[in-house]
Design an enzyme around this catalytic site. Structure first.
Site, PDB file in Angstrom:
ATOM      1  CG  ASP A 119      -0.272   0.068   2.521  1.00 31.20           C
ATOM      2  OD1 ASP A 119       0.695  -0.688   2.713  1.00 31.20           O
ATOM      3  OD2 ASP A 119      -0.686   0.858   3.381  1.00 31.20           O
ATOM      4  CG  ASP A 163       2.789  -8.935   5.880  1.00 35.66           C
ATOM      5  OD1 ASP A 163       3.298 -10.009   6.243  1.00 35.66           O
ATOM      6  OD2 ASP A 163       3.368  -7.844   5.964  1.00 35.66           O
ATOM      7  NE  ARG A 165      12.393 -30.590  22.771  1.00 28.98           N
ATOM      8  CZ  ARG A 165      13.442 -31.025  22.109  1.00 28.98           C
ATOM      9  NH1 ARG A 165      13.414 -31.083  20.797  1.00 28.98           N
ATOM     10  NH2 ARG A 165      14.535 -31.398  22.743  1.00 28.98           N
ATOM     11  CD  GLU A 173       6.898  -8.910  11.777  1.00 25.68           C
ATOM     12  OE1 GLU A 173       8.013  -8.632  12.252  1.00 25.68           O
ATOM     13  OE2 GLU A 173       6.648  -8.922  10.558  1.00 25.68           O
ATOM     14  CD  GLN A 197       7.169 -15.836   7.975  1.00 22.08           C
ATOM     15  OE1 GLN A 197       6.002 -15.568   8.182  1.00 22.08           O
ATOM     16  NE2 GLN A 197       8.151 -15.328   8.707  1.00 22.08           N
ATOM     17  NE  ARG A 198       9.924  -9.869   3.367  1.00 24.71           N
ATOM     18  CZ  ARG A 198       8.831  -9.134   3.157  1.00 24.71           C
ATOM     19  NH1 ARG A 198       8.135  -9.309   2.058  1.00 24.71           N
ATOM     20  NH2 ARG A 198       8.439  -8.241   4.045  1.00 24.71           N
ATOM     21  CG  MET A 210       3.148 -37.697  -9.231  1.00 23.69           C
ATOM     22  SD  MET A 210       4.824 -37.257  -9.737  1.00 23.69           S
ATOM     23  CE  MET A 210       5.233 -35.997  -8.547  1.00 23.69           C
ATOM     24  CD  GLN A 211      -1.210 -35.567 -11.882  1.00 24.99           C
ATOM     25  OE1 GLN A 211      -1.839 -34.676 -12.419  1.00 24.99           O
ATOM     26  NE2 GLN A 211      -1.095 -36.764 -12.411  1.00 24.99           N
TER      27      GLN A 211
END
Length: 734
Positions: free
Chosen positions: A122, A169, A204, A267, A303-304, A615-616
């Site tokens: 933006d 995002d 954990r 974050e 993530q990018r 496999m698809q």
């Protein structure tokens, strides 16, 4: 082969002649940006426009020189599958000042550029709109300073701007998905799935921090996709005593033998007082209160990274093509627009209206008006949040009203990734509605044999990310078991039945071809008589052609395709990809096409073939499949509940209307319940496909982007839509 719209580009060599278009990427990079750049460049050249790159975003525009270069068709070869942006992106403080924008205007005019496609967030798009609004004044100032002539002011009097939203995002209001979001979700879920194996081994708790400083979409969607125990997002902070509730839930889960806990944190997560909630704070809370072995994983720029998903490539390609058409049709009075996704439609929206709504979200959060913030994010975001809350928090037995209805769920047809997520969602939503939930093993055959048992909340724990069908599924049709099925329905007193099923990977190959010159790969995909996989796979992989049943072809077209590839091998693009739907033609088999291409291309290129086969159907479901299955299954169960309630009389359910048996699916921009009796007239039962396929209109894009000389019909409805109307119609599938 052309799209079925009313307005046609009759002569592709004239519509863009005289137009000069530049494309730039700005702000943070996102997977799929290269696919958008490729589509813009090739569509521009297709219509006859002169195309330019602006390297390094707005900084390159301000600096000019070698940063602004004319490009050819080959300039965007082999970038479709690459992450990031090949033309660079940079933050530019100089462009925020008028002096910097004055330099940028002079540099664009030097190349005759008056059409700009900006791919970014933006902030980048807001800067582009300001540049457009100032354009006339900037030209006057340049003329006053003697940098340009009065004729230049007249000839280049208007700057057209079209925006594409590239942001992992998904933080831009007005579009269901931004370019890069789906790929980022893939990265997150890959990590979550990997972490789950080690967490299960050691009992954990993992706290995962994902990107999203001002928007919690990635955290929310990934929490929904993996069935996380808790999620923290900025738009919907937890209640003031969240620490107590979270500790109680984690403790209860561990008491019920759940060996791992996943907590996902955006974050930018905050509490109700706008104070930050950090991953370290959550870890310390779990360790101090429960003593659980707890680890923090911050995903960061992972993530990018990586290759863009098929979804992002298709989205970027479609929006890139539409952006060029929007620039060609723009007039001085036309406001700058942004090209967005609405359901399965590409639409144009007023850029600044979308920007203002996006900024309104942050303002609402600053004022602690979090309900408004969620609503402004759109129906998709709101639906994600509601569904996550519904499936993650089990109410106490005393809080759940008893409905006295027995509802069964089952899988039929071939196994498909996402089936288990759908069953999990149906079981848990059914329980919250007060139903006794039954599951059927092995489809209709299992139903006829009484392979039925009751499921409780914890029975479907961990199902979301598993591929195939845990319940088992068969292609057996119910006709041969009708009496036995009716008897089992009476025996188990089944009031409602939810059926999940059907009508009863080209990247690595492309990369292999990229490393070998003059090679053509011929790939057979599944799909029965439906060419969707071959067509969308072709568009996302940059294929040269995809043969499907829905569009008839003959030997002349096969020969024309060979000639096209032969010409292609004379350029710098010396590789090819051909897809064939398994049932596209009984005579022109994969072997036949392979032999034809091998013979006709002898001395120019060699061929390889690959039948992808089952496999698809294998592997873990994608984030989209997990979330889509979860949400439509929840919606289906709620519909069943209402139907049962509305038709319950004297202790029995009386239903005989046509809409008691419905198919739930996406139609244009929304999810619709469609009575099966009405779908009969729209269905080709012999070939088990719809008589009309919405995606057929996308097929010309694949050929245009592969440099075929074909006609392309422009949608007559390609006009700016109202953002408020678009929001009300919002799609729930994203």
């Amino acid at each position: 082969m052309a799209e079925r719209h009313s307005e046609q580009i009759a002569n592709r060599s004239l519509i863009g002649v005289g137009k000069v278009i530049a494309v730039l990427t700005s702000g943070g990079d996102a997977q799929g940006m290269n696919a958008a750049v490729r589509a813009v460049v090739r569509m521009g050249i297709y219509v006859g426009a002169k195309m330019f790159f602006v390297h390094e975003g707005y900084q390159g525009m301000v600096d000019g020189g070698s940063n602004i270069v004319q490009v050819s068709w080959e300039s965007v070869s082999s970038i479709l599958q690459r992450g990031g942006t090949v033309i660079g992106s940079a933050r530019c403080s100089a462009f925020r000042n008028r002096e910097g924008r004055l330099k940028a205007a002079a540099n664009l005019l030097e190349k005759g550029i008056t059409n700009l496609c900006v791919i970014g967030g933006d902030g980048s798009l807001t800067g582009a709109n300001l540049f457009r609004e100032e354009w006339s004044g900037l030209l006057d100032e340049l003329a006053k300073n003697g940098k340009i002539s009065k004729d230049d002011v007249k000839n280049y009097s208007h700057l057209n701007i079209v925006g594409l939203v590239g942001s992992i995002d998904n933080d831009f209001c007005g579009t269901d998905m931004t370019i890069g979001t789906d790929s980022a979700l893939h990265r997150i879920i890959e990590v979550v799935d990997a972490i789950m194996t080690t967490a299960l081994s050691h009992q954990r708790t993992f706290v995962l921090e994902v990107m999203g400083r001002h928007c919690g979409y990635l955290a929310l969607a990934s929490a929904l996709a993996c069935g996380a125990d808790w999620v923290f997002i900025p738009e919907s902070p937890p209640e003031d005593d969240w620490e107590k509730h979270m500790v109680e839930k984690l403790s209860e889960n561990r008491a019920h033998k759940k060996r791992l806990n996943i907590i996902i944190v955006a974050e930018g997560a905050i509490d109700a007082q706008n104070q930050p909630i950090t991953s370290e704070k959550i870890k310390n809370l779990v360790v101090d209160e429960l003593g659980f072995d707890t680890r923090v994983t911050i995903l960061g720029h992972v993530q990018r990274g990586g290759t863009p998903s098929a979804f992002d490539r298709i989205l970027a390609s479609r929006t890139g093509v539409e952006a060029v058409l929007a620039l060609l049709e723009a007039k001085p009075e036309t406001p700058a627009c942004v090209v967005s996704l609405s359901g399965n439609h590409i639409v144009r929206l007023p850029l600044m209206e979308c920007v203002k709504m996006t900024q309104a979200v942050q303002k609402a959060m600053d004022k602690k008006d979090f309900k408004k913030a969620v609503k402004l994010r759109g129906r998709s975001f709101e639906n994600n949040l509601q569904t996550y809350k519904l499936l993650s928090q089990k109410e106490t037995t005393a809080e759940i009203p008893k409905s006295n209805f027995n509802v069964a769920v089952m899988n039929v047809g071939a196994p498909a990734a996402g089936m288990n997520a759908a069953i999990r969602s149906a079981v848990r939503v059914g329980i919250t509605e007060g139903h006794k939930m039954l599951v059927v093993n092995n489809g209709f055959e299992g139903l006829s044999k009484g392979e039925i048992k009751e499921f409780h909340w914890t029975c479907v724990r961990g199902w979301t990310g598993q591929g195939g069908s845990i319940l088992g599924t068969k292609r057996t049709l119910p006709a041969m078991y009708l009496e036995q099925i009716a008897e089992q329905i009476r025996t188990y007193k089944i009031n409602g039945l939810l059926v999940v099923g059907g009508f009863e990977t080209c990247d690595r190959i492309k990369q292999s071809a990229s490393g070998t010159k003059r090679r053509v790969f011929i790939i057979e995909t599944m799909g029965g008589y439906c060419g969707y996989l071959a067509s969308m796979g072709g568009l996302s992989a940059g294929a040269d052609v995809a043969y499907i049943f829905e569009e008839k072809f003959d030997i002349r077209e096969l020969q024309a395709n060979v000639r096209h590839l032969t010409e292609k091998m004379k350029t710098n693009i010396q590789r090819g990809l051909v897809l064939r739907n398994e049932n596209c033609n009984e005579n022109y088999t994969t072997d036949f096409i392979y032999q034809l291409y091998s013979e006709e291309g002898k001395g120019v290129f060699d061929c390889r073939k690959n039948v992808l086969g089952h496999m698809q159907q294998g592997g873990a479901p994608s984030p989209f499949d997990r979330n889509f299955a979860t949400k439509i299954s929840a919606k289906a169960m709620q519909w069943l509940t209402k139907k049962l309630q509305d038709n319950f009389q004297d202790g029995k359910v009386f239903v005989n209307d046509d809409d008691s048996v419905c198919l739930l699916g996406m139609r244009t921009r929304t999810l619709l319940f469609q009575p099966v009796v009405e779908l009969k007239k729209e269905t080709d039962f012999e070939h088990r496909i719809p008589k009309e396929q919405w995606w057929l209109k996308l097929r010309p894009l694949m050929k245009i982007l592969a440099k075929y000389k074909i006609s392309y019909q422009v949608p007559s409805s390609a006009k700016l839509e109202n953002i408020e109307c678009r929001t009300r119609e919002g799609n729930e599938a994203s």
